[in-house]
Scaffold this motif. Structure first.
Motif, mmCIF file in Angstrom:
data_model
loop_
_atom_site.group_PDB
_atom_site.id
_atom_site.type_symbol
_atom_site.label_atom_id
_atom_site.label_comp_id
_atom_site.label_asym_id
_atom_site.label_seq_id
_atom_site.Cartn_x
_atom_site.Cartn_y
_atom_site.Cartn_z
ATOM 1 N N VAL A 38 -128.573 37.263 9.944
ATOM 2 C CA VAL A 38 -128.443 36.330 11.068
ATOM 3 C C VAL A 38 -127.342 35.339 10.735
ATOM 4 C CG1 VAL A 38 -129.579 34.592 12.484
ATOM 5 C CG2 VAL A 38 -130.880 36.560 11.659
ATOM 6 N N LYS A 39 -126.432 35.143 11.671
ATOM 7 C CA LYS A 39 -125.347 34.179 11.469
ATOM 8 C C LYS A 39 -125.599 32.957 12.328
ATOM 9 C CE LYS A 39 -120.337 33.786 11.113
ATOM 10 N NZ LYS A 39 -119.021 34.474 11.257
ATOM 11 N N ASP A 40 -125.504 31.789 11.716
ATOM 12 C CA ASP A 40 -125.718 30.524 12.403
ATOM 13 C C ASP A 40 -124.602 29.561 12.008
ATOM 14 O OD1 ASP A 40 -127.158 28.546 13.961
ATOM 15 O OD2 ASP A 40 -127.700 27.638 12.044
ATOM 16 N N LYS A 41 -123.696 29.327 12.950
ATOM 17 C CA LYS A 41 -122.543 28.454 12.713
ATOM 18 C C LYS A 41 -121.737 28.959 11.523
ATOM 19 C CE LYS A 41 -124.848 24.457 14.765
ATOM 20 N NZ LYS A 41 -125.339 23.071 14.583
ATOM 21 N N TYR A 45 -127.477 34.183 7.092
ATOM 22 C CA TYR A 45 -128.787 34.305 6.467
ATOM 23 C C TYR A 45 -129.125 35.789 6.330
ATOM 24 C CZ TYR A 45 -129.186 29.362 7.688
ATOM 25 O OH TYR A 45 -128.974 28.011 7.809
ATOM 26 N N TYR A 46 -129.423 36.190 5.111
ATOM 27 C CA TYR A 46 -129.685 37.604 4.837
ATOM 28 C C TYR A 46 -131.089 37.770 4.252
ATOM 29 C CZ TYR A 46 -129.390 42.176 2.591
ATOM 30 O OH TYR A 46 -129.639 43.452 2.193
ATOM 31 N N PRO A 193 -141.966 34.934 -1.456
ATOM 32 C CA PRO A 193 -140.600 34.497 -1.794
ATOM 33 C C PRO A 193 -139.523 35.243 -1.021
ATOM 34 C CG PRO A 193 -141.912 34.731 -3.786
ATOM 35 C CD PRO A 193 -142.738 35.273 -2.661
ATOM 36 N N LEU A 194 -139.789 36.492 -0.643
ATOM 37 C CA LEU A 194 -138.796 37.253 0.108
ATOM 38 C C LEU A 194 -138.708 36.808 1.562
ATOM 39 C CD1 LEU A 194 -139.269 40.824 -1.381
ATOM 40 C CD2 LEU A 194 -137.298 39.308 -1.624
ATOM 41 N N GLY A 195 -139.590 35.901 1.965
ATOM 42 C CA GLY A 195 -139.431 35.281 3.279
ATOM 43 C C GLY A 195 -138.344 34.233 3.292
ATOM 44 N N CYS A 196 -137.791 33.916 2.129
ATOM 45 C CA CYS A 196 -136.680 32.965 2.017
ATOM 46 C C CYS A 196 -135.368 33.741 2.055
ATOM 47 C CB CYS A 196 -136.779 32.166 0.722
ATOM 48 S SG CYS A 196 -138.376 31.326 0.492
#
Length: 284
Positions: A38-41, A45-46, A193-196
């Motif tokens: 996901v790209k935000d500005k 986020y991977y 932790p993989l939710g981060c």
């Protein structure tokens, strides 16, 4: 072809090759189901739920083969990014034919729920690995975690399970709550932790339009030199450094650029002092 004492026919080798390819591109492939970008500005986020960690070598997949949560007589089993495996304590319920059957109940899907109906535990398949879809929990804060949603299309109802994977770098907390959103739509959550997400700062990265233009020009130039050299070598039988097309032009190009640059500088700066002093004043 013979391998030892076993004869291998070409048809068997072709079949084995095709099956290997199909296995690699299978829609149930864990990496394909468990990754999200996901790209935000200016940040990217991977998420990769199947990536092994030091304390969790199987990633977010439960080492027991499944996650389990029960509330008010309803029991839910699920596995993230793959099918469930039951080495012990398998589901004991009716109507499990579309999720492994009575002998392997729960091992043919990724989410299964059991409800008490007329005193009997009746199973309903909620999701399959190939239907897994990932999305972020909060568009405004992509690092909070992700939602893993799996679905199953049944003869009467379309069922689903949504699992919120909340970012928790301190450890794992399994599912503890179960929410019924509809006839056969459920929601639960766990912390892992993989939710981060892995955050990549993409500000100022990339070639930009000028960089892309320069790459295209260089590729065209390289293609021109290569094609011209091949033509001159094989068709005109030119050898040595002369095989490069328009060699005289390329050899004189640096001097031509230097002369053009000096001329441009003189045009903007005016005549130099040495240029003015080369003429002697004339008195009349």
């Amino acid at each position: 072809m013979k391998f030892g004492s076993i004869s291998l026919r070409p048809q068997f080798l072709v079949l084995l090759f095709v099956l290997t390819i199909l296995r690699r591109v299978s829609p149930d492939s864990v990496p394909a189901l468990c990754e999200l970008s996901v790209k935000d500005k200016s940040k990217a986020y991977y998420y990769s739920l199947a990536s092994p960690l030091r304390k969790f070598p199987h990633g977010i997949l439960s080492e027991d083969g499944y996650y389990k949560v029960a509330t008010n007589g309803t029991v839910l089993w699920f596995q993230l990014c793959g099918s469930m495996i039951f080495n012990h304590d398998p589901p004991m319920c009716v109507d499990c034919k579309d999720c492994g059957g009575s002998t392997h109940c729960g091992m043919g899907c990724s989410a299964l729920v059991s409800n008490q109906i007329d005193g009997y535990p009746v199973c309903t398949t909620l999701g399959r690995p190939s239907s897994t879809v990932l999305d972020v929990l909060d568009k405004k804060s992509p690092n909070m975690g992700i939602i893993v949603k799996m679905t199953n299309t049944g003869p009467k109802h379309n069922c689903s399970l949504s699992v919120s994977v909340i970012c928790n770098s301190n450890g794992v907390q399994g599912p503890q709550t179960l929410e019924n959103l509809g006839f056969c739509d459920y929601k639960t959550e766990l912390k892992h932790p993989l939710g981060c997400a892995k955050i990549i700062n993409s500000h100022g990265s990339g070639l930009g339009w000028f960089g892309i233009l320069m790459v295209i020009i260089l590729c065209l130039y390289g293609g021109y030199i290569l094609a011209g050299s091949v033509y001159r070598y094989f068709f005109l039988h030119v050898r040595g450094i002369d095989v490069i097309p328009n060699l005289e032009f390329w050899a004189s190009l640096p001097h031509s650029i230097q002369s053009w640059f000096q001329s441009l500088v003189r045009r903007f700066r005016g005549p130099s002092h040495s240029y003015r002093s080369s003429y002697s004043p004339v008195n009349f």
